[in-house]
Structure formats: C-alpha cells, structure tokens
Design a protein around this motif. Structure first.
Motif, short mmCIF file in Angstrom:
data_model
loop_
_atom_site.label_atom_id
_atom_site.label_comp_id
_atom_site.label_asym_id
_atom_site.label_seq_id
_atom_site.Cartn_x
_atom_site.Cartn_y
_atom_site.Cartn_z
N THR A 1 0.84 -1.18 0.00
CA THR A 1 0.00 0.00 0.00
C THR A 1 0.88 1.24 0.00
OG1 THR A 1 -1.74 -1.15 1.23
CG2 THR A 1 -1.84 1.25 1.19
N VAL A 2 0.60 2.15 -0.92
CA VAL A 2 1.38 3.38 -1.04
C VAL A 2 0.43 4.57 -0.96
CG1 VAL A 2 2.94 4.74 -2.47
CG2 VAL A 2 3.06 2.24 -2.53
N ASP A 3 0.70 5.47 -0.04
CA ASP A 3 -0.06 6.71 0.06
C ASP A 3 0.94 7.86 0.05
OD1 ASP A 3 -1.69 8.84 0.51
OD2 ASP A 3 -2.66 8.03 2.30
N ALA A 4 1.20 8.38 -1.15
CA ALA A 4 2.18 9.43 -1.32
C ALA A 4 1.52 10.79 -1.52
CB ALA A 4 3.10 9.11 -2.49
N VAL B 1 16.54 -8.52 -8.60
CA VAL B 1 15.23 -8.92 -8.10
C VAL B 1 14.18 -7.89 -8.49
CG1 VAL B 1 15.52 -7.79 -5.87
CG2 VAL B 1 14.03 -9.76 -6.02
N PHE B 2 12.94 -8.31 -8.61
CA PHE B 2 11.67 -7.56 -8.70
C PHE B 2 11.16 -7.11 -10.06
CE2 PHE B 2 11.19 -8.18 -4.56
CZ PHE B 2 11.67 -7.27 -3.65
N PRO B 3 11.65 -7.37 -11.25
CA PRO B 3 13.04 -7.64 -11.61
C PRO B 3 13.80 -6.32 -11.65
CG PRO B 3 11.67 -7.66 -13.55
CD PRO B 3 10.75 -7.37 -12.38
N VAL B 4 14.62 -6.10 -10.72
CA VAL B 4 15.34 -4.85 -10.56
C VAL B 4 16.82 -5.15 -10.41
CG1 VAL B 4 15.68 -2.84 -9.09
CG2 VAL B 4 13.38 -3.72 -9.45
N ASP B 5 17.65 -4.39 -11.10
CA ASP B 5 19.10 -4.51 -10.92
C ASP B 5 19.54 -3.50 -9.88
OD1 ASP B 5 19.11 -6.37 -12.88
OD2 ASP B 5 19.76 -5.04 -14.47
N GLY B 6 20.29 -3.94 -8.89
CA GLY B 6 20.75 -3.00 -7.90
C GLY B 6 21.49 -3.66 -6.76
N PHE C 1 18.53 0.25 -0.67
CA PHE C 1 18.89 -0.24 -1.99
C PHE C 1 19.22 0.92 -2.93
CE2 PHE C 1 14.26 -0.10 -1.68
CZ PHE C 1 13.91 0.72 -2.76
N ASP C 2 20.04 0.60 -3.90
CA ASP C 2 20.45 1.55 -4.93
C ASP C 2 20.20 0.87 -6.27
OD1 ASP C 2 21.55 3.59 -6.41
OD2 ASP C 2 23.62 3.02 -5.99
N LEU C 3 19.22 1.34 -7.01
CA LEU C 3 18.79 0.66 -8.23
C LEU C 3 19.47 1.20 -9.47
CD1 LEU C 3 14.94 0.43 -7.61
CD2 LEU C 3 16.75 -1.10 -6.86
N ARG C 4 19.73 0.30 -10.39
CA ARG C 4 20.25 0.69 -11.70
C ARG C 4 19.14 0.71 -12.74
NH1 ARG C 4 24.55 -2.59 -9.78
NH2 ARG C 4 23.63 -4.44 -10.70
N LYS C 5 18.09 -0.08 -12.51
CA LYS C 5 17.00 -0.16 -13.47
C LYS C 5 15.82 -0.86 -12.81
CE LYS C 5 14.86 -0.02 -17.47
NZ LYS C 5 14.31 1.26 -17.98
N ALA C 6 14.62 -0.46 -13.16
CA ALA C 6 13.41 -1.13 -12.67
C ALA C 6 12.43 -1.28 -13.83
CB ALA C 6 12.76 -0.34 -11.54
N GLU D 1 8.98 4.29 -18.37
CA GLU D 1 9.73 5.45 -18.84
C GLU D 1 10.15 6.34 -17.67
OE1 GLU D 1 7.21 7.35 -21.62
OE2 GLU D 1 7.42 5.79 -23.17
N ASN D 2 9.36 6.32 -16.61
CA ASN D 2 9.61 7.19 -15.46
C ASN D 2 9.89 6.38 -14.19
OD1 ASN D 2 8.70 10.06 -16.57
ND2 ASN D 2 7.19 8.56 -17.26
N TRP D 3 10.63 5.28 -14.37
CA TRP D 3 10.81 4.34 -13.28
C TRP D 3 11.50 4.97 -12.06
CZ3 TRP D 3 15.59 3.01 -11.35
CH2 TRP D 3 16.70 3.31 -12.14
N LYS D 4 12.42 5.92 -12.28
CA LYS D 4 13.11 6.53 -11.15
C LYS D 4 12.14 7.31 -10.27
CE LYS D 4 17.73 6.96 -13.18
NZ LYS D 4 18.82 7.91 -13.56
N ASP D 5 11.24 8.06 -10.89
CA ASP D 5 10.25 8.82 -10.12
C ASP D 5 9.30 7.89 -9.39
OD1 ASP D 5 11.29 11.26 -10.98
OD2 ASP D 5 10.03 11.27 -12.78
N VAL D 6 8.93 6.79 -10.06
CA VAL D 6 8.02 5.82 -9.44
C VAL D 6 8.67 5.20 -8.21
CG1 VAL D 6 6.76 3.67 -9.75
CG2 VAL D 6 6.85 5.33 -11.61
N ILE D 7 9.94 4.79 -8.34
CA ILE D 7 10.65 4.18 -7.22
C ILE D 7 10.79 5.16 -6.07
CG2 ILE D 7 12.91 3.32 -6.47
CD1 ILE D 7 11.24 1.24 -7.87
N ASN D 8 11.03 6.43 -6.39
CA ASN D 8 11.12 7.44 -5.33
C ASN D 8 9.83 7.53 -4.52
OD1 ASN D 8 13.76 8.19 -5.90
ND2 ASN D 8 13.16 9.82 -7.30
N GLU D 9 8.70 7.31 -5.20
CA GLU D 9 7.40 7.41 -4.54
C GLU D 9 7.06 6.15 -3.74
OE1 GLU D 9 5.54 9.90 -4.20
OE2 GLU D 9 6.17 11.34 -5.73
#
Length: 204
Positions: A67-70, A101-106, A135-140, A164-172
């Motif tokens: 659950t995310v409430d940003a 994982v997730f599949p995320v590189d990091g 965690f520090d991600l290289r790609k999501a 396309e906006n994966w960095k902003d999504v991960i920040n949220e």
C-alpha cells in the motif's frame, strides 16, 4: 548489527542447523570468506523454501500486498505481487549483498538489531523492529495487470509511462516496498530463530 548474510553464517554454527548450511569456525582466519562461500552454496536450497524453519518458497517471491499513500498525486494498492530474480542473488560481502530482483538490478543491504528472549527455558534471538532495507537501483521494470478494469489501451499506456519514469516511481513507492520486504525478512528470521536457540547458533 546483523543482516541477511549474517543469518546464513550464524545458522552454520548451530548443531540443529539444516544439512545444507555448512559450518564455519569463528577462529578461522578466513571466516568471512568461508561464510561467503557456504552462503552462496546454501542460497539455492533456501530459495526452494524449508517448512521446518518457516521459510517459504522464494522463486518467485510472493508479496501479498503493498500500500502506497504518497499524497494526492499517488495512491496505490498492489496485491498478489510476484517478484522474480532471487535465483540470481550474488552475495558480495559478509555485511551486505548484491542481487537482482523484482526484476530490478541494484545493490541491496538489510540491517537489523536483535535481542534475546526465552522460549522453553532457552535463550533465542529476536529481531527488533528497527530493521532497515536500503537499496540503490540501476533499473526497474514494471508490468501491472488489470489496470483500468482491463482496458487494453490504457493499461499498456500506463505500463509504458511507469517504465519510462521508473526513477520517479521508485522514489514514490520505494519506502513502502522496503517496509514490506523488511516485514517478510523479519517473519522468516523469526521462524528460524524461534526454533534454534542462541546456544545452538553461537558455539564457543
């Protein structure tokens, strides 16, 4: 302090340890390297799960919900999440590990404190609730199903936007994901530590 890789090395010292966790001597001058090698060997067995220690099958890792409430801009409830990539884990050092994982590189690191509690007269470790996953991600990459009631146009467009906006999504949503994974790790560790006493985990 203790973390996920430490779980592997700690269990290796216990008389009640699973057969797939080989022991390392605390007096071994190459103790950390021993733990790394044996930890890497144990990972495939751990990923298959072990009911005796309440370790679920981890390929894929099933996350019941996040659950995310940003604020007004983003409110998300995700359920039945299947996270892939744990079979590509590569332990890098005794107090940290790198995985895909997730599949995320990091690079991911889990840290936690522990206290001791008595169970049937024996001391057992108990994970404190101040654990932290960083965690520090290289790609999501994201693929969400059944968006907009299954709309075949809007759904793919939203997935494309998220990727396309994966960095902003991960920040949220990164904080919510971290807390969920922390809870899962804590539950697995509790299942192990409740069955193996402190004396069995640490030998003189």
């Amino acid at each position: 302090m203790f973390n996920t890789t430490t779980v592997l090395s700690i269990l290796e010292n216990g008389g009640k340890r699973p057969s797939y966790l080989k022991p390392c001597s605390l007096s071994d001058p190459n103790f950390e390297q021993c733990c790394l090698e044996h930890g890497r060997e144990a990972i495939p067995h751990l990923l298959n799960g072990d009911k005796k220690y309440n370790i679920p099958k981890l390929v894929p890792l099933i996350v019941p919900y996040v659950t995310v409430d940003a604020g007004e801009n983003l409110k998300v409830y995700l359920k039945n999440i299947k996270a892939y990539g744990l079979d590509k884990i590569d332990l890098q050092q005794l107090y940290g590990f790198e995985l895909y994982v997730f599949p995320v590189d990091g690079k991911y690191q889990y840290d936690a404190d522990y206290t001791l509690k008595k169970i049937d007269g024996e001391q057992h470790m108990s994970i404190s609730d101040n654990d932290q996953l960083t965690f520090d991600l290289r790609k999501a990459e994201f693929h969400l199903d059944n968006l907009f009631n299954g709309d075949k146009v809007l759904g793919p467009q939203m997935n494309a936007f998220l990727n396309e906006n994966w960095k902003d999504v991960i920040n949220e949503i990164g904080g919510a994901i971290s807390h969920t994974v922390e809870s899962l790790v804590r539950a697995i560790a509790t299942g192990v530590f409740d069955k193996i006493s402190y004396a069995d985990l640490f030998t003189e």
